[in-house]
Design a protein around this motif. Structure first.
Motif, PDB file in Angstrom:
ATOM      1  N   TRP A 269       0.825  -1.210   0.000  1.00  0.00           N
ATOM      2  CA  TRP A 269       0.000   0.000   0.000  1.00  0.00           C
ATOM      3  C   TRP A 269       0.860   1.260   0.000  1.00  0.00           C
ATOM      4  CZ3 TRP A 269      -4.703   0.754  -1.420  1.00  0.00           C
ATOM      5  CH2 TRP A 269      -5.637  -0.287  -1.359  1.00  0.00           C
ATOM      6  N   LEU A 270       1.956   1.192   0.729  1.00  0.00           N
ATOM      7  CA  LEU A 270       2.861   2.338   0.737  1.00  0.00           C
ATOM      8  C   LEU A 270       3.434   2.598  -0.656  1.00  0.00           C
ATOM      9  CD1 LEU A 270       4.835   1.850   4.080  1.00  0.00           C
ATOM     10  CD2 LEU A 270       3.269   3.725   3.505  1.00  0.00           C
ATOM     11  N   LEU A 271       3.796   1.506  -1.337  1.00  0.00           N
ATOM     12  CA  LEU A 271       4.301   1.647  -2.704  1.00  0.00           C
ATOM     13  C   LEU A 271       3.242   2.259  -3.610  1.00  0.00           C
ATOM     14  CD1 LEU A 271       6.326  -1.658  -3.327  1.00  0.00           C
ATOM     15  CD2 LEU A 271       7.221   0.667  -3.100  1.00  0.00           C
ATOM     16  N   ILE A 272       1.985   1.762  -3.447  1.00  0.00           N
ATOM     17  CA  ILE A 272       0.880   2.281  -4.275  1.00  0.00           C
ATOM     18  C   ILE A 272       0.662   3.765  -3.990  1.00  0.00           C
ATOM     19  CG2 ILE A 272      -1.617   2.180  -4.665  1.00  0.00           C
ATOM     20  CD1 ILE A 272      -1.423  -0.861  -4.168  1.00  0.00           C
ATOM     21  N   LEU A 273       0.673   4.127  -2.692  1.00  0.00           N
ATOM     22  CA  LEU A 273       0.479   5.529  -2.328  1.00  0.00           C
ATOM     23  C   LEU A 273       1.599   6.403  -2.865  1.00  0.00           C
ATOM     24  CD1 LEU A 273      -0.781   5.209   1.362  1.00  0.00           C
ATOM     25  CD2 LEU A 273      -2.089   6.024  -0.609  1.00  0.00           C
ATOM     26  N   CYS A 274       2.818   5.880  -2.785  1.00  0.00           N
ATOM     27  CA  CYS A 274       3.956   6.633  -3.329  1.00  0.00           C
ATOM     28  C   CYS A 274       3.817   6.816  -4.827  1.00  0.00           C
ATOM     29  CB  CYS A 274       5.268   5.907  -3.009  1.00  0.00           C
ATOM     30  SG  CYS A 274       5.753   6.008  -1.284  1.00  0.00           S
ATOM     31  N   PHE A 275       3.399   5.743  -5.502  1.00  0.00           N
ATOM     32  CA  PHE A 275       3.230   5.802  -6.948  1.00  0.00           C
ATOM     33  C   PHE A 275       2.149   6.823  -7.324  1.00  0.00           C
ATOM     34  CE2 PHE A 275       0.996   4.357 -10.790  1.00  0.00           C
ATOM     35  CZ  PHE A 275       2.038   4.408 -11.697  1.00  0.00           C
ATOM     36  N   VAL A 276       1.001   6.721  -6.606  1.00  0.00           N
ATOM     37  CA  VAL A 276      -0.099   7.661  -6.868  1.00  0.00           C
ATOM     38  C   VAL A 276       0.355   9.092  -6.590  1.00  0.00           C
ATOM     39  CG1 VAL A 276      -2.385   8.415  -6.091  1.00  0.00           C
ATOM     40  CG2 VAL A 276      -1.924   5.983  -6.459  1.00  0.00           C
ATOM     41  N   GLY A 277       1.126   9.259  -5.504  1.00  0.00           N
ATOM     42  CA  GLY A 277       1.602  10.592  -5.165  1.00  0.00           C
ATOM     43  C   GLY A 277       2.524  11.158  -6.227  1.00  0.00           C
TER      44      GLY A 277
END
Length: 281
Positions: A14-22
Motif C-alpha cells: 500500500w505504501l508503494l501504491i500511495l507513493c506511486f499515486v503521489g
C-alpha cells in the motif's frame, strides 16, 4: 510469523501504491512539466494577436482551490478559454482549441466577415457577408469596423425587428461594389451612406462628393449601372452641366435620366437619354 510478515507485505504494498499515486499526481497536477507555456494563435485577420493572447493567458492564469495551476495541460478548460474569447471579441464566429502534449495550446479562430451596416428606424446592425444580422452596431467601440463600413439606411423611419432583417446577398454585394466601381472607373467619390425607400424595391440612392445624387436599382447590377452612368456623363453632361447637376437616375435598363438644378429664372432641365448597350458599341 507468517501473519506479521503478511501484514508487513500488505502495508509495504500500500505504501508503494500511495507513493506511486503521489508521484503520478504530482507529475500530472503540480509539476511544471505539464504547465502550458507555449500558446499560438491562428486565423486572426482583424483582431490583434497580442490581445487574443492576453485573453487566453488570462483565462488560464491563477489556481484552482488555491492549489493547482489553471495552466495545467490536463486541467486547462477549453470551454473556459472559448467563453472568454467570445465574450471579449464580437468578431469571432468560430473557435477551436487544440492541446498538444505536454505544454502547447493552439487557438484557431474564424472571424465574421462583416459587409455593411444596416439602419432601420433608430437602430443599426452589423450585417455579415450572407446578409444576416451579426451584431448591434456600436460605432463608439468600432470593434467590428463599423466606422469603415458602408451604411444602408432604410428611409422608412419605422423600427424594424432584428429577426425580420435578412438582406439579399446581391443587395449586399451591390452596395459594396458600387462605391468601388464609382471610384475606380469614374473617379467619383460618394459618402458611406446608401439609402433605400424599401428593401424589397432594390432602389438605392447615393450622394456624390460633388453634391449630386445617383439613383440605382440593384437588379441591374453594379457593372451595368456604372456603364450607363459613364455613357451619359460622356455624351450628355459636360463639365458645366455637371457642376449644376441635381441627380442621375439609372433605375431603368438602358435608359438614364438626369436633372439640372434651377438657376435664377430658368426652369430646371430634365432629360431622358438612351444609353443602350448597342449604342455603346
Amino acid at each position: 510469523g507468517k501473519t506479521s510478515g503478511s501484514i508487513f507485505l500488505r502495508i509495504f504494498t500500500w505504501l508503494l501504491i500511495l507513493c506511486f499515486v503521489g508521484v503520478v499526481g504530482y507529475m500530472l497536477f503540480f509539476s511544471p512539466f505539464l504547465a502550458i507555456d507555449e500558446i499560438s494563435i491562428k486565423g486572426e485577420e482583424n483582431i490583434d494577436e497580442e490581445n487574443l493572447l492576453a485573453v487566453v493567458k488570462g483565462s488560464i492564469d491563477g489556481k484552482y482551490l488555491d492549489m493547482v495551476q489553471k495552466n495545467n495541460f490536463i486541467l486547462a478548460s477549453k470551454n473556459g478559454i472559448e467563453g472568454d474569447l467570445r465574450n471579449r471579441f464580437k468578431r469571432i464566429s468560430e473557435v477551436e482549441i487544440i492541446k498538444e502534449f505536454p505544454n502547447k495550446l493552439t487557438v484557431e479562430i474564424k472571424e465574421i466577415r462583416t459587409s455593411l451596416i444596416f439602419c432601420g428606424g433608430d437602430a443599426c446592425w452589423v450585417i455579415d457577408e450572407k446578409g444576416r444580422v451579426f451584431s448591434r452596431a456600436d460605432f463608439s467601440s468600432n470593434e467590428l469596423g463599423e466606422q469603415d463600413l458602408m451604411v444602408l439606411r432604410n428611409i422608412d423611419s419605422r423600427d424594424i425587428a432584428e429577426k425580420d432583417i435578412l438582406l439579399e446577398e446581391d443587395l449586399v454585394r451591390f452596395v459594396i461594389e458600387i462605391r468601388k466601381r464609382l471610384e475606380d472607373d469614374l473617379d467619383i467619390r460618394i459618402g458611406k451612406d446608401v439609402s433605400t425607400p424599401a428593401l424589397i424595391s432594390g432602389d438605392l440612392r447615393v450622394e456624390t462628393s460633388e453634391g449630386w445624387k445617383i439613383f440605382f436599382n440593384k437588379n441591374l447590377g453594379s457593372k451595368k449601372s456604372i456603364d450607363m452612368l459613364k455613357a451619359i456623363l460622356e455624351r450628355n453632361i459636360d463639365q458645366e452641366k455637371r457642376a449644376n447637376l441635381e441627380y442621375v437616375d439609372l433605375r431603368v435598363n438602358n435608359k438614364a435620366y438626369y436633372k439640372l438644378k434651377k438657376i435664377g429664372s430658368e426652369d430646371a432641365e430634365e432629360n431622358k437619354k438612351d444609353v443602350s448597350a448597342d449604342e455603346n458599341k
